[in-house]
Design a protein around this motif. Structure first.
Motif, PDB file in Angstrom:
ATOM      1  N   MET A  49       0.997  -1.363   0.097  1.00 19.65           N
ATOM      2  CA  MET A  49      -0.066  -0.011   0.174  1.00 19.65           C
ATOM      3  C   MET A  49       0.755   1.317  -0.080  1.00 19.65           C
ATOM      4  SD  MET A  49      -2.987   1.226   2.648  1.00 19.65           S
ATOM      5  CE  MET A  49      -3.983   2.808   2.784  1.00 19.65           C
ATOM      6  N   THR A  50       0.494   2.348  -0.582  1.00 19.33           N
ATOM      7  CA  THR A  50       1.136   3.559  -0.650  1.00 19.33           C
ATOM      8  C   THR A  50       1.294   4.116   0.749  1.00 19.33           C
ATOM      9  OG1 THR A  50       0.651   3.788  -2.994  1.00 19.33           O
ATOM     10  CG2 THR A  50       1.417   5.859  -1.830  1.00 19.33           C
ATOM     11  N   PRO A  51       2.275   4.787   1.303  1.00 20.65           N
ATOM     12  CA  PRO A  51       2.386   5.216   2.227  1.00 20.65           C
ATOM     13  C   PRO A  51       1.617   6.576   2.341  1.00 20.65           C
ATOM     14  CG  PRO A  51       4.690   4.776   1.611  1.00 20.65           C
ATOM     15  CD  PRO A  51       3.526   4.353   0.553  1.00 20.65           C
ATOM     16  N   PHE A  52       1.327   7.061   3.350  1.00 17.54           N
ATOM     17  CA  PHE A  52       0.462   8.299   3.553  1.00 17.54           C
ATOM     18  C   PHE A  52       0.678   9.088   4.753  1.00 17.54           C
ATOM     19  CE2 PHE A  52      -2.357   4.943   5.312  1.00 17.54           C
ATOM     20  CZ  PHE A  52      -2.743   5.566   6.363  1.00 17.54           C
ATOM     21  N   THR A  53       0.547  10.463   4.575  1.00 15.78           N
ATOM     22  CA  THR A  53       0.945  11.314   5.856  1.00 15.78           C
ATOM     23  C   THR A  53      -0.447  11.823   6.332  1.00 15.78           C
ATOM     24  OG1 THR A  53       2.949  11.788   4.851  1.00 15.78           O
ATOM     25  CG2 THR A  53       2.204  13.440   6.387  1.00 15.78           C
ATOM     26  N   VAL A  54      -0.653  11.970   7.681  1.00 18.53           N
ATOM     27  CA  VAL A  54      -1.878  12.346   8.322  1.00 18.53           C
ATOM     28  C   VAL A  54      -1.650  13.343   9.651  1.00 18.53           C
ATOM     29  CG1 VAL A  54      -3.291  10.468   7.411  1.00 18.53           C
ATOM     30  CG2 VAL A  54      -1.946  10.054   9.701  1.00 18.53           C
ATOM     31  N   PRO A  55      -2.213  14.188   9.978  1.00 17.42           N
ATOM     32  CA  PRO A  55      -2.066  14.898  11.108  1.00 17.42           C
ATOM     33  C   PRO A  55      -2.712  13.889  12.350  1.00 17.42           C
ATOM     34  CG  PRO A  55      -3.808  15.858   9.998  1.00 17.42           C
ATOM     35  CD  PRO A  55      -3.407  14.782   9.110  1.00 17.42           C
ATOM     36  N   VAL A  56      -2.022  13.500  13.068  1.00 16.32           N
ATOM     37  CA  VAL A  56      -2.420  12.725  14.264  1.00 16.32           C
ATOM     38  C   VAL A  56      -2.621  13.560  15.488  1.00 16.32           C
ATOM     39  CG1 VAL A  56      -2.182  10.895  15.737  1.00 16.32           C
ATOM     40  CG2 VAL A  56      -1.645  10.620  13.279  1.00 16.32           C
ATOM     41  N   GLU A  57      -3.615  13.798  15.843  1.00 19.60           N
ATOM     42  CA  GLU A  57      -3.760  14.988  17.020  1.00 19.60           C
ATOM     43  C   GLU A  57      -3.010  16.240  16.887  1.00 19.60           C
ATOM     44  OE1 GLU A  57      -5.994  14.385  19.501  1.00 19.60           O
ATOM     45  OE2 GLU A  57      -6.370  12.511  18.677  1.00 19.60           O
ATOM     46  N   GLY A  58      -3.079  16.595  15.408  1.00 17.45           N
ATOM     47  CA  GLY A  58      -2.148  17.842  15.140  1.00 17.45           C
ATOM     48  C   GLY A  58      -0.741  17.633  14.647  1.00 17.45           C
ATOM     49  N   LEU A  59      -0.113  16.524  15.027  1.00 17.37           N
ATOM     50  CA  LEU A  59       1.353  16.115  14.746  1.00 17.37           C
ATOM     51  C   LEU A  59       1.587  15.648  13.545  1.00 17.37           C
ATOM     52  CD1 LEU A  59       2.331  15.442  18.264  1.00 17.37           C
ATOM     53  CD2 LEU A  59       2.211  17.773  17.151  1.00 17.37           C
ATOM     54  N   THR A  60       2.308  15.798  12.620  1.00 21.01           N
ATOM     55  CA  THR A  60       2.388  15.173  11.276  1.00 21.01           C
ATOM     56  C   THR A  60       3.042  13.724  11.620  1.00 21.01           C
ATOM     57  OG1 THR A  60       2.876  17.365  10.500  1.00 21.01           O
ATOM     58  CG2 THR A  60       3.563  15.515   9.101  1.00 21.01           C
ATOM     59  N   THR A  61       2.444  12.865  10.986  1.00 18.41           N
ATOM     60  CA  THR A  61       2.827  11.557  11.076  1.00 18.41           C
ATOM     61  C   THR A  61       2.564  10.736   9.635  1.00 18.41           C
ATOM     62  OG1 THR A  61       1.342  11.565  13.345  1.00 18.41           O
ATOM     63  CG2 THR A  61       2.083   9.292  12.499  1.00 18.41           C
ATOM     64  N   ASP A  62       3.629   9.896   9.329  1.00 18.12           N
ATOM     65  CA  ASP A  62       3.812   8.962   8.158  1.00 18.12           C
ATOM     66  C   ASP A  62       3.326   7.834   8.366  1.00 18.12           C
ATOM     67  OD1 ASP A  62       4.685  11.101   6.861  1.00 18.12           O
ATOM     68  OD2 ASP A  62       6.793  10.487   6.539  1.00 18.12           O
ATOM     69  N   VAL A  63       2.311   7.140   7.708  1.00 16.72           N
ATOM     70  CA  VAL A  63       2.054   6.029   8.039  1.00 16.72           C
ATOM     71  C   VAL A  63       2.438   4.982   6.770  1.00 16.72           C
ATOM     72  CG1 VAL A  63      -0.138   4.270   8.594  1.00 16.72           C
ATOM     73  CG2 VAL A  63       0.012   6.715   9.239  1.00 16.72           C
ATOM     74  N   HIS A  64       2.844   3.760   7.005  1.00 14.34           N
ATOM     75  CA  HIS A  64       3.081   2.539   5.969  1.00 14.34           C
ATOM     76  C   HIS A  64       2.503   1.368   6.471  1.00 14.34           C
ATOM     77  CE1 HIS A  64       6.013   1.594   2.554  1.00 14.34           C
ATOM     78  NE2 HIS A  64       5.323   0.721   2.649  1.00 14.34           N
ATOM     79  N   LEU A  65       1.485   0.993   5.748  1.00 12.29           N
ATOM     80  CA  LEU A  65       0.588  -0.093   5.956  1.00 12.29           C
ATOM     81  C   LEU A  65       1.027  -1.282   5.084  1.00 12.29           C
ATOM     82  CD1 LEU A  65      -3.076   1.133   6.341  1.00 12.29           C
ATOM     83  CD2 LEU A  65      -1.382   0.643   8.055  1.00 12.29           C
ATOM     84  N   PRO A  66       0.937  -2.729   5.640  1.00 10.26           N
ATOM     85  CA  PRO A  66       1.484  -3.860   5.164  1.00 10.26           C
ATOM     86  C   PRO A  66       0.472  -3.865   3.837  1.00 10.26           C
ATOM     87  CG  PRO A  66       1.397  -4.354   7.261  1.00 10.26           C
ATOM     88  CD  PRO A  66       0.700  -2.779   7.100  1.00 10.26           C
TER      89      PRO A  66
END
Length: 493
Positions: free
Chosen positions: A1-18
């Protein structure tokens, strides 16, 4: 899956799912050192079935807010952990991981956060336990060079300049010698409002005390040449969770990327594979209960079990010179230079052992007992142990420093701990012990007036007397050759 970036509780977070539908266990890294550096690491975790997340901590890089080192990590980590567990791709299991300051973030989440936010396992590499532990030796002596470098690079700014202190020292080699030390930001030419407050932190041991009540498995990773090595071992020893593993090799703060001169190719470890393998077993309850792990013996090809410990043995020393010496803050003994001046009055007491008649395996703490006096109300005693190889090369083995405040001129008997060793010394090696009044710029200079070294504006010389016959070098000697072990098997046991 393509990694994505989200604001988690306002803090920038990169997510990489299997790949696949999930749900998955997750691993969380919270860092002030730029989340983008961890992209390859996230891919490795995801290939092994973990939802992998890395977050810029508050006020750093892409995360908004004000950066206050050590202040917001528990609350922000807890909010992030709860967010992860609410996601449809999460199975609820969470590993908190990190190195250096990021290890502090993982540990505060595990030990300080409310129960519902705590991770199910922790990986803490070269852990920065807190501001007091990073800024001061257990004896209270200030770790000047390391903290000045870190604050110049990262303090009170949203980004980093890793070479900030090196560039400043190139322009002004005497930068760290200017007084008072609280004036460092002006000489760096930038605002560092948190710098003076750093030195007000003196209480050690809060996280170590809480570690005794930990409720999850721990993997602690460190290097013999890392300035947090003793904290890493203490964390492992005091961890109260169902299992604790220690991996300690002949490395610096960068671990396998920073091998020491005593490292061997046999001490290379694939840390990424080891972390994911350990995390999988930790989450499935497959780890054997209790404490275990492996320690690499520098100067050899060996790994031995983490509970291996030598027995204290006193080694004979011969005085070369300096039973009387002068500790002069204007000409302090250099922490970077292993040579000893041959002209002028002594600036240290120098002792040596005879050549070792046979190879010596050392695993455990080094201590020196001595009786000495200073003619000033405050005095630091900096001890440095070196190996002089049969080829004539000087190698740093261990350093210890304590601060003593006693009536001027009165002899005192005390012990100085020089940290831990895991090292094989070949036959013919001689040991050189130096006793000095300074270890600069690694440590701040004691002004000898009784004043605070951080705020002092005046320094005086200190005359020292060492009872050479009282000096006892106690080394942790193994009585027989250690039994080899496989570090990966020990960690995953």
């Amino acid at each position: 899956m393509t990694p994505f970036t989200v604001p988690v509780e306002g803090l920038t977070t990169d997510v990489h799912l299997p790949d696949g539908d999930g749900p998955f266990p997750a691993v969380l890294i919270r860092t002030p050192y730029d989340r983008r550096r961890h992209r390859a690491e996230l891919r490795g975790w995801a290939r092994r079935g973990f939802a992998a997340l890395v977050q810029d901590v508050r006020g750093r890089h892409a995360s908004p807010g004000q950066w206050h080192p050590y202040d917001n990590e528990t609350a922000d980590g807890a909010a992030t952990a709860r967010w992860i567990r609410r996601q449809p791709w999460s199975n609820g299991q969470l590993v908190a991981a990190g190195a250096s300051y990021a290890a502090h973030c993982a540990l505060t989440l595990a030990l300080d956060a409310p129960t519902d936010a705590r991770p199910d396992a922790v990986i803490a590499a070269v852990p920065a336990l807190g501001p007091a532990e990073t800024a001061r030796e257990p004896s209270g002596v200030e770790r000047l060079l390391a903290r000045a470098g870190w604050w110049a690079a990262h303090g009170d700014r949203p980004d980093s300049d890793e070479d900030a202190l090196d560039k400043a020292l190139a322009a002004d080699p005497g930068l760290l010698a200017h007084l008072p030390l609280t004036g460092l930001p002006e000489r760096l030419g930038r605002s560092l409002p948190s710098w003076p407050g750093l030195w007000r932190h003196r209480a050690h041991g809060r996280l170590l005390s809480q570690a005794e009540q930990a409720g999850m498995p721990l993997l602690a990773v460190g290097g013999h040449h890392d300035h947090f090595a003793e904290d890493t071992v203490a964390l492992w020893r005091r961890w109260g969770g169902p299992s604790a593993r220690l991996l300690l090799g002949p490395w610096g703060h960068g671990l396998v990327a920073e091998p020491g001169a005593d490292a061997d190719p046999a001490h290379r470890v694939r840390l990424g594979e080891l972390y994911t393998g350990w995390a999988t077993r930790a989450l499935t309850g497959e780890l054997t209960p209790g404490h275990g792990g492996a320690v690499g013996l520098g100067g050899s090809t060996l790994w031995t079990t983490a509970d291996t410990e030598g027995q204290p043995r006193t080694h004979p020393l011969r005085l070369l010179h300096g039973a009387s010496f002068t500790a002069d803050p204007e000409r302090p003994v250099s922490s970077a230079d292993l040579t000893v001046p041959t002209d002028g009055p002594p600036d240290r007491c120098l002792l040596v052992t005879p050549p070792l008649p046979r190879p010596l395996d050392l695993v455990g703490r080094v201590e020196v007992g001595l009786r000495a006096a200073a003619d000033t109300p405050s005095a630091d005693w900096a001890l440095r142990l070196l190996a002089l190889t049969p080829e004539g090369v000087a190698q740093r083995l261990a350093v210890g420093i304590v601060r003593r405040e006693e009536p001027p001129g009165g002899q005192a008997e005390f012990t100085v701990g020089l940290g831990r060793l895991a090292r094989r010394l070949p036959a013919g090696t001689r040991l050189r012990l130096e006793i000095a009044g300074h270890h600069f710029p690694a440590h701040a200079r004691n002004p000898h007036t009784g004043g605070d070294p951080v705020t002092a504006t005046r320094m005086v010389t200190s005359r020292r007397e060492v009872d050479a016959g009282s000096v006892a070098l106690r080394l942790p000697v193994l009585g027989s050759r250690p039994t080899p072990t496989d570090p990966v098997q020990e960690i995953l046991r």
